[in-house]
Write a protein that holds these residues in place. Structure first.
Motif, short mmCIF file in Angstrom:
data_model
loop_
_atom_site.label_atom_id
_atom_site.label_comp_id
_atom_site.label_asym_id
_atom_site.label_seq_id
_atom_site.Cartn_x
_atom_site.Cartn_y
_atom_site.Cartn_z
N TRP A 188 0.81 -1.21 0.00
CA TRP A 188 0.00 0.00 0.00
C TRP A 188 0.84 1.26 0.00
CZ3 TRP A 188 -3.88 -2.44 3.91
CH2 TRP A 188 -4.81 -3.19 3.20
N VAL A 189 2.00 1.24 0.62
CA VAL A 189 2.90 2.40 0.56
C VAL A 189 3.41 2.57 -0.88
CG1 VAL A 189 5.18 3.25 1.27
CG2 VAL A 189 3.56 2.43 2.97
N GLY A 190 3.69 1.45 -1.54
CA GLY A 190 4.13 1.51 -2.93
C GLY A 190 3.03 1.94 -3.89
N LEU A 191 1.79 1.74 -3.50
CA LEU A 191 0.67 2.13 -4.36
C LEU A 191 0.40 3.63 -4.36
CD1 LEU A 191 -2.11 -0.56 -3.99
CD2 LEU A 191 -1.20 0.36 -6.09
N VAL A 192 0.82 4.32 -3.33
CA VAL A 192 0.52 5.75 -3.23
C VAL A 192 1.08 6.53 -4.43
CG1 VAL A 192 0.90 7.84 -1.87
CG2 VAL A 192 0.19 5.74 -0.75
N PRO A 193 2.37 6.41 -4.77
CA PRO A 193 2.85 7.16 -5.94
C PRO A 193 2.23 6.68 -7.25
CG PRO A 193 4.66 5.95 -4.92
CD PRO A 193 3.45 5.72 -4.09
N VAL A 194 1.96 5.40 -7.34
CA VAL A 194 1.33 4.87 -8.55
C VAL A 194 -0.08 5.44 -8.69
CG1 VAL A 194 0.49 2.77 -9.68
CG2 VAL A 194 2.69 2.76 -8.50
N GLU A 195 -0.78 5.52 -7.59
CA GLU A 195 -2.14 6.05 -7.59
C GLU A 195 -2.17 7.53 -7.95
OE1 GLU A 195 -5.95 5.02 -4.83
OE2 GLU A 195 -4.09 5.51 -3.83
N GLN A 196 -1.14 8.26 -7.57
CA GLN A 196 -1.06 9.68 -7.91
C GLN A 196 -0.92 9.89 -9.41
OE1 GLN A 196 2.24 11.08 -5.62
NE2 GLN A 196 1.01 11.45 -3.80
N VAL A 228 -7.88 -3.63 -10.01
CA VAL A 228 -7.71 -5.07 -10.22
C VAL A 228 -6.36 -5.54 -9.69
CG1 VAL A 228 -7.48 -6.85 -12.00
CG2 VAL A 228 -9.32 -5.18 -12.15
N LEU A 229 -5.31 -4.79 -9.96
CA LEU A 229 -3.98 -5.18 -9.50
C LEU A 229 -3.88 -5.14 -7.97
CD1 LEU A 229 -1.71 -3.39 -12.13
CD2 LEU A 229 -2.20 -5.83 -11.92
N GLU A 230 -4.45 -4.11 -7.36
CA GLU A 230 -4.42 -4.03 -5.90
C GLU A 230 -5.20 -5.19 -5.28
OE1 GLU A 230 -5.71 -1.13 -2.21
OE2 GLU A 230 -6.29 -0.57 -4.25
N SER A 231 -6.38 -5.47 -5.83
CA SER A 231 -7.20 -6.55 -5.30
C SER A 231 -6.50 -7.90 -5.42
CB SER A 231 -8.54 -6.61 -6.03
OG SER A 231 -9.25 -5.42 -5.82
N ALA A 268 -6.93 -13.61 10.95
CA ALA A 268 -7.20 -12.18 11.16
C ALA A 268 -6.80 -11.35 9.95
CB ALA A 268 -6.48 -11.68 12.40
N ILE A 269 -5.88 -11.85 9.15
CA ILE A 269 -5.40 -11.11 7.99
C ILE A 269 -6.50 -10.94 6.93
CG2 ILE A 269 -4.49 -13.04 6.64
CD1 ILE A 269 -2.46 -9.94 7.19
N LEU A 270 -7.54 -11.75 7.02
CA LEU A 270 -8.63 -11.66 6.05
C LEU A 270 -9.36 -10.32 6.10
CD1 LEU A 270 -10.17 -15.24 6.18
CD2 LEU A 270 -8.75 -14.23 4.39
N GLY A 271 -9.21 -9.59 7.18
CA GLY A 271 -9.82 -8.27 7.26
C GLY A 271 -9.30 -7.31 6.21
N PRO A 300 -9.57 -3.11 -0.55
CA PRO A 300 -9.63 -2.78 -1.98
C PRO A 300 -11.02 -2.39 -2.50
CG PRO A 300 -8.22 -4.67 -1.65
CD PRO A 300 -8.89 -4.38 -0.34
N PRO A 301 -12.11 -3.09 -2.12
CA PRO A 301 -13.41 -2.62 -2.61
C PRO A 301 -13.79 -1.25 -2.06
CG PRO A 301 -13.61 -4.85 -1.75
CD PRO A 301 -12.24 -4.37 -1.43
N PHE A 302 -13.42 -0.99 -0.81
CA PHE A 302 -13.71 0.31 -0.22
C PHE A 302 -12.96 1.42 -0.96
CE2 PHE A 302 -12.89 3.69 2.89
CZ PHE A 302 -14.19 4.04 3.18
N VAL A 303 -11.68 1.20 -1.19
CA VAL A 303 -10.86 2.19 -1.89
C VAL A 303 -11.34 2.36 -3.33
CG1 VAL A 303 -8.52 2.69 -2.71
CG2 VAL A 303 -8.88 1.91 -0.38
N ALA A 304 -11.73 1.25 -3.96
CA ALA A 304 -12.24 1.34 -5.33
C ALA A 304 -13.54 2.16 -5.38
CB ALA A 304 -12.50 -0.06 -5.88
N GLY A 305 -14.36 2.03 -4.37
CA GLY A 305 -15.57 2.83 -4.30
C GLY A 305 -15.26 4.31 -4.15
#
Length: 99
Positions: A46-54, A65-68, A84-87, A92-97
């Protein structure tokens, strides 16, 4: 960068950080090394996704799709040591929304 896009990025980062904190508490309490390793992988992802998302404003579906896929793979690999990791699958669906 537009103000609305910056706000969306902040909300996405806050949602991911909340998931990491919510899952990290039980994993730390139970001293689950496998789950903590999976959580560290998710954090790095998720830290690596921040610059990609920008930069990738034109292809939000591909990023979703890649994040999911990456989150699902990480959760499946860490599942044997900690359910517990299943949380993290909720992020990804929340962020996609939000996108």
């Amino acid at each position: 960068m537009h103000l609305a896009h910056r706000q969306a990025l902040r909300i996405n980062a806050a949602a991911r950080a909340f998931v990491l904190l919510a899952i990290g508490g039980p994993l730390l309490w139970g001293q689950d090394r496998g789950g903590l390793l999976g959580l560290a992988v998710l954090g790095a992802l998720w830290v690596g996704l921040v610059p990609v998302e920008q930069r990738a404003r034109s292809r939000p579906l591909l990023l979703t799709v890649l994040e999911s896929a990456a989150v699902t793979t990480t959760c499946l690999l860490a599942l044997s040591s900690s359910p517990a990791i299943l949380g993290a699958l909720a992020a990804p669906p929340f962020v996609a929304g939000l996108r």
